[in-house]
Scaffold this active site. Sequence first.
Site, short mmCIF file in Angstrom:
data_model
loop_
_atom_site.label_atom_id
_atom_site.label_comp_id
_atom_site.label_asym_id
_atom_site.label_seq_id
_atom_site.Cartn_x
_atom_site.Cartn_y
_atom_site.Cartn_z
N CYS A 2 0.95 -1.17 -0.09
CA CYS A 2 -0.01 -0.30 -0.36
C CYS A 2 1.26 1.66 0.29
O CYS A 2 2.37 1.15 0.17
CB CYS A 2 -0.83 0.13 0.99
N LEU A 53 -3.72 -1.47 -1.68
CA LEU A 53 -3.04 -2.66 -2.41
C LEU A 53 -4.12 -3.97 -1.67
O LEU A 53 -3.34 -4.65 -0.73
CB LEU A 53 -2.23 -2.76 -3.24
N ILE A 55 -4.62 -7.09 -1.10
CA ILE A 55 -3.87 -8.77 -0.78
C ILE A 55 -4.00 -10.30 0.04
O ILE A 55 -4.85 -10.69 -0.51
CB ILE A 55 -2.06 -9.19 -0.27
N ASN A 78 2.09 -0.04 5.35
CA ASN A 78 2.07 -0.79 3.72
C ASN A 78 2.80 -1.79 4.75
O ASN A 78 4.53 -1.53 4.84
CB ASN A 78 3.24 0.16 3.79
N GLU A 80 3.78 -6.00 4.39
CA GLU A 80 3.06 -8.06 4.65
C GLU A 80 4.46 -7.83 5.83
O GLU A 80 4.92 -8.22 5.87
CB GLU A 80 3.06 -8.99 3.77
N ASP A 103 -3.63 -8.98 8.19
CA ASP A 103 -2.51 -9.47 8.80
C ASP A 103 -2.33 -7.33 9.61
O ASP A 103 -1.67 -7.31 10.17
CB ASP A 103 -1.27 -8.78 8.16
#
Length: 632
Positions: A2, A53, A55, A78, A80, A103
């Site tokens: 992101c 974005l 995921i 931003n 993972e 997450d």
Amino acid sequence: MCGIAGFLRTGTLPDREHHHLWAERMGQAIAHRGPDANGVHIDQDVALVHQRLSILDLSSAGNQPMASSCGRYIIVFNGEIYNFRPLRKGLEQDGFSFKTQTDTEVLLALYARHGESCLRQLNGMFAFAIWDAKTKTLFIGRDRLGKKPLYYTDSDGQFFFGSEIKALFATPVVRPALRPDAIKDFFVYQYIPDPKTIYTNVHKLPPGHCMEICEGRISVRKYWDLSFRPVEGRTVSDIKAGLYDVIDEAVRLRMISDVPLGAFLSGGIDSSAVVGLMAGRSSQPVTTCTIGFDDEKFDEIKYADHVARRFKTDHHVFTVKETVADNLVGISRFFDEPFADPSFVPTFFVSQLARTQVTVALAGDGGDENFAGYSKYRTDAIENRIRSLFPPALRHSLFPGLSRLAGHIPGPLGKKASSLLGTVALDPDLGFFTSNCFFNPGVWKRVVSPEFAALTDDYDPAEITRHHYQEAPAEDHLSRILYTDIKTYLPGDILVKVDRMSMANSLETRAPLLDYRVVEYAAGIPSALKLKGKSKKHVLKECFSDLLDEDILYRKKMGFSVPLAQWLRSEIRGIAEPLLTGPDSGLSRYFRMEQVRALWQAHLSGDDRFTQELWSMVVFALWYQHYKDFIR
């Protein structure tokens, strides 16, 4: 993956009624990083901005900014967190309940439970900001290796942050001047090492660091570092088995996704091993993407095709041709400060290709820095071996003169001898810097303007390399230069390139070889197993000898190189020439343009000695063209 941004609403900020508009514009500036959703939280204290974005958990429940169940904490994130599932399980045992499968929510709860120490539990790539409404504190963290970017400015008590500098420029408040020392850094390194940017008072939060902002006070702290002290008591077989397992686990974690996933494939050992491990864990063919060139000296398509056939992947290829000129100006705009690693061009195209097939791509980044894969490490080892044969006093007094004499020998032999003797005369840290300096010092003296020289002659960019080399928790020379590259070249060049070019295409990239456990494991392997004679990445090749064929394991490394000299003379000449010769070029503020034009004419006549210097001036001038209106 992101984009995040925000600012603190202090009493010094004017036009408070315009803050909602500022926040929206900050998000719009980085919308390419997260086109699926956007959100803003703004109150009397803080503005937090998020571009998503999607995921994991593709529902709107995963949108950000996200507030904790108690309402005290609000996060924009931003990246993972690959180990979020076991972390979530532990938090549930502590009494936490969750509304989403993200997450992000786990990270927010983990911070609420552990505060700053939560960073040491995270395995992932991340940059996040959490607002504590009770203590009026903004906490910001960045991942250990610097895969995700974070920029900030604290000018005159006004604090702004963002995933990219363009988010800061989206407000009318941030208008910095240029840093002369950072400009010199750029031409020497081809990027600007953290924590500097090219702008005064705009900073990068370094990898492995966090920061707190409370009542106008900023505190930046390191929470992670890397030790290169070898782990004792392991056989070579133990090391190889352990290395395979830790990389395989890193690949497994990075295959967790709720959207289509694939991989970049160059045909080198790093990306090929990642693809091979993915294929072993996937019930469907792995989607792979490769970029090639018309020039065979730079084309790796045949090696990638070999690996794709070996693992029966769904393989896609794009050849870079005349598209360079058509796209260079637009691509360069994604870098908010000058950046001269020319491989950003094929990285953009391979990301663009991958995005037509997948939303997430695994890559082989990190193998060279972890396992001594660059040719420069082999060159440096030769230089250092010669250096060790002579007392320092003799080297310092005798070799510079011999270097000057060798420089008068015509042809490439004299040039190589002069360079070798000059480098060997230096101490190891300065020798490593000099061998890898991208702007010839003699050329610099010839082309730099007297005014800019007066501002920067007392500044030595070599001190950046020297600092990390001398601070390295390592016992041998190779480990010290690997540590230096992991602290400078990796986050400043490689990871910036991959982040900007993938995010320009709204593609998430994941690098298993930069899992911090892989990096720590590699750092504990003796240097003699990484660079063994002429064999680079020796232990990694041995580790994957059963997975990959010999013609992949032991082929000559090409790197992600481009036919740069040819591009300048043909494909992008129409772009380069006005920037290198025009009176209104941004270069004219820093260089003697008549000398720049002389270098350009020599290049057009077939002299390739100044290719990198000319290219760095082209991208600098392009950057200046894009961003001059934001500079004081």
